[in-house]
Design a protein around this motif. Sequence first.
Motif: not given
Length: 217
Positions: A34-35, A85-88, A149-153
């Motif tokens: 949910p988060g 949500n996105g993804i941190p 790689p760290y990534h965010r969406i």
Amino acid sequence: MQNGYAVLRAEFPQTLTDALVADAQRHEFRLWSPGKGGAFALAALDEPGAPREAAAWLSRAAADHGFAGFTPNEVSYQRYTAGGNGIPPHRDQRYYAACIGIITLRGSATFAVHGSRDRDDVVDEWTTGPGEVILLRGWSPDPDSDPRPYHRIDPPTSGERLMFQARRNLAAPPPSPWAEHLTQEEAQQASRLVGATPVLRSATGGSGPAADDPPRR
Ligand SMILES: O=C(O)CCC(=O)C(=O)O
Ligand SMILES: [Fe+2]
């Protein structure tokens, strides 16, 4: 490829984008968390169709851009909504080896590569939109450096964003010696994904699959 990622703009065939969108519409999407993250739907690679063609396309593109030996064995869609949500900043799980291919099919959103989990540690940030392909290094067992790689969406600012992703799950046959490096928990989670089957909307009458562990982080 630089810093473990490559972005291919406007190279993915429009007809294949459209075919993936149509295939995605056949699937039941489920919000695993949910988060965090979009609604998720596993796709099929064991039959002819757009996911298989797209996986082959990504495999060739990966080879052309310095990601050797990427043969996807797990494909899925994620759908994100504005206000959802996105993804941190994160790395995909260690059971995803070699390369991760992401294609935005519909909608747009901010994608970022990070130097760490820190939200402010941005290496590169841009708006990803339809037809754009992002290749990320997957895990490999090097004790000195982790290539992922760290990534965010982020969620889209309006409407929806639909993406397709292809990965190489180390728990799928044939057995990989790299799988020995996984913790028991990682191996179990990876195996559950290998054992999962796509859920079609017509097959369920609109409900989702039974609750299971989330496929991510
Ligand atoms: O939606 C995206 O482009 C990225 C998704 C992602 O990073 C993930 O599912 O691990
Ligand atoms: Fe990711």
